[in-house]
Design an enzyme around this catalytic site. Structure first.
Site, short mmCIF file in Angstrom:
data_model
loop_
_atom_site.label_atom_id
_atom_site.label_comp_id
_atom_site.label_asym_id
_atom_site.label_seq_id
_atom_site.Cartn_x
_atom_site.Cartn_y
_atom_site.Cartn_z
N GLY A 219 0.83 -1.21 0.00
CA GLY A 219 0.00 0.00 0.00
C GLY A 219 0.86 1.25 0.00
O GLY A 219 2.05 1.19 -0.33
N ASN A 220 0.28 2.38 0.33
CA ASN A 220 1.06 3.61 0.47
C ASN A 220 0.43 4.50 1.53
O ASN A 220 -0.57 4.13 2.13
CB ASN A 220 1.20 4.33 -0.89
CG ASN A 220 -0.15 4.71 -1.45
OD1 ASN A 220 -0.87 5.52 -0.87
ND2 ASN A 220 -0.53 4.09 -2.57
N TYR A 221 1.03 5.67 1.74
CA TYR A 221 0.64 6.51 2.89
C TYR A 221 -0.54 7.44 2.65
O TYR A 221 -0.87 8.26 3.51
CB TYR A 221 1.83 7.39 3.32
CG TYR A 221 3.01 6.61 3.82
CD1 TYR A 221 2.93 5.85 4.98
CD2 TYR A 221 4.23 6.63 3.13
CE1 TYR A 221 4.02 5.14 5.45
CE2 TYR A 221 5.33 5.92 3.60
CZ TYR A 221 5.22 5.18 4.75
OH TYR A 221 6.28 4.49 5.21
N SER A 222 -1.19 7.36 1.50
CA SER A 222 -2.28 8.33 1.23
C SER A 222 -3.41 8.19 2.27
O SER A 222 -3.89 7.09 2.54
CB SER A 222 -2.83 8.10 -0.18
OG SER A 222 -3.97 8.91 -0.37
N ALA A 289 -3.65 7.71 -4.84
CA ALA A 289 -2.29 7.18 -4.99
C ALA A 289 -2.44 5.69 -5.31
O ALA A 289 -2.59 4.87 -4.42
CB ALA A 289 -1.51 7.40 -3.71
#
Ligand code: PMT
Length: 409
Positions: A219-222, A289
């Site tokens: 995943g990512n930090y969005s 994102a």
């Protein structure tokens, strides 16, 4: 952000021993970015000198109708139009009585009678004067005219008139004004307009999760904050919004009923939802994102630790933006984001072209306060022909700038 920043305040000072406290009020107002114009009654000048007040406000103090004997005069009407708010602190029983009954025998009362802005009154007198039925009646009358009485002892707007007569402390008076302006800002932010009425806008927000096994993902930090701010702004302007969002915190809530939210998890799911929606939209703003890669396979059971290295083979995800760019028909608009860490502008220019965006919103992780999870962002809007840099702002304000640009198209 300080709600008093840039506010124009007429401060009326009357003849009370509490007049010295008006210096503290002025100091705090100015510290918070307000501009203060003092209007003082003749009795007020017996308690505090205009020189002190003009030194604190950096403005001449107004007291008489005629400044000099040369025919020039102070316009109470201009003051009434100039101010964002009028505060009378301290307000004596005599001034309160004159205000309630329109006895315009000094500059402060004429200014009050011409005032177009809200008026706040902080009474100051001894207990017996305050409790006298005539004072209470006058205060009630002033309240019925829509004035706000700052009740001694509480520091909040009066709901009842019982009090002790002592003027409220300067910091509480200033807090009242701050509260008033921040409520006003809030109301403004939530006021619906109709500049986008009849328009349909697709917005993507948040991250995507690409499953490795039932407990792990890429995943990512969005956080979804930027995308939700855009959805709220378009909806506030009357658009029907389709908000396709990846997994975000339960705290992320939309503010308007004309936002239809579709929750997805992976890039593939986001792709399917967007492809179906875009043909019936006027515009799309792609703020999500999206993970560019996903594990080639997802394990059905939790992957166990074996002690060996582990390799996860990744396959490319669909590029949602590029697909919508290909589908785009005349009259449709497509807006993308570029989140960069280096060679920001040239990378953003390349994405603008490759994905067939009408404009791209560049944000860089090099800028403090910009990008993932923050409440602020710093953007550059780039079109084929030009670019515009914006300062660091809240994501709500950034959303306004982006939607303004969208509406200009
Ligand atoms: O959610 P927040 O915490 O508030 O953070 C906001 C944000 C940093 C996520 C947001 O401001 C932002 O920059 N979003 C885009 C992030 C991104 O993925 O940028 P990119 O440069 O990798 O992608 C370029 C564009 O293509 C983007 O519009 C993206 O949505 C889109 N894209 C990317 C990959 C993909 N497979 N499909 C896409 O549609």
């Amino acid at each position: 952000m300080d709600s008093l920043q840039g506010k124009k305040i007429v401060l009326g000072i009357t003849g009370s021993i509490a007049a010295y406290k008006s210096c503290l009020i002025i100091r705090q107002l100015i510290k918070k970015g307000a501009e203060v114009q003092v209007v003082i009654t003749p009795a007020g000048k017996e308690f505090i000198t205009p020189i002190t007040l003009s030194a604190l406000t950096s403005k001449p103090v107004i007291s008489e109708f005629f400044a000099q004997r040369d025919g020039t005069w102070h316009s109470h009407v201009d003051l009434g139009l100039w101010a964002d708010v009028m505060l009378i602190a301290p307000a004596t029983a005599s001034t309160i009585g004159k205000m309630a009954n329109g006895v315009a025998d000094n500059m402060l009362i004429t200014t009050y009678l011409s005032m177009k802005a809200p008026v706040f009154i902080a009474p100051a007198m001894d207990l017996d004067m305050y409790a006298h039925p005539s004072t209470q009646q006058n205060l009630k009358t002033l309240q019925s005219y829509g004035n706000h009485i700052i009740e001694p002892g509480t520091g909040f707007l009066a709901s009842k008139l019982e009090g002790k007569g002592r003027m409220e402390e300067p910091e509480n008076i200033v807090a009242c004004l701050e509260q008033f302006f921040s409520q006003q800002n809030c109301a403004k932010e939530n006021t619906q307009q109709d500049s986008m009425k009849g328009k349909k806008v697709l917005i993507t927000a948040g991250p995507t999760y690409e499953k490795i096994d039932p407990v792990r993902f890429i995943g990512n930090y969005s956080s979804g904050k930027m995308g939700f701010a855009l959805a709220n702004e378009c909806a506030r302007r009357g658009a029907q919004v389709e908000l396709v969002c990846g997994p975000v915190s339960a705290l992320m809530q939309t503010k308007f009923p004309n936002i239809h939210r579709i929750d997805v998890e992976s890039a593939q799911e986001m792709f399917v939802a967007c492809k179906e929606l875009y043909p019936s939209m006027d515009s799309a703003i792609l703020c999500a994102a999206v993970a560019d890669f996903a594990p080639e396979t997802t394990a059905e059971q939790k992957i166990k630790r074996t002690g060996d290295d582990m390799i996860i083979r990744l396959k490319p995800n669909p590029d949602i933006a590029a697909s919508l760019g290909q589908m785009k028909k005349q009259g449709q608009t497509l807006v993308g984001f570029a989140l960069e860490t280096n060679d920001e502008e040239s990378n953003a220019q390349a994405k603008l072209k490759k994905k067939n965006f009408d404009f791209i919103v560049l944000n860089s992780l090099k800028d403090e306060g910009a990008g993932f999870r923050t409440d602020t962002n710093k953007i550059t809007i780039i079109t084929a022909a030009n670019k515009k840099d914006y300062p660091l702002k809240t994501k709500e304000e950034v959303a306004k700038d982006i939607v303004d640009e969208l509406e200009r198209l």
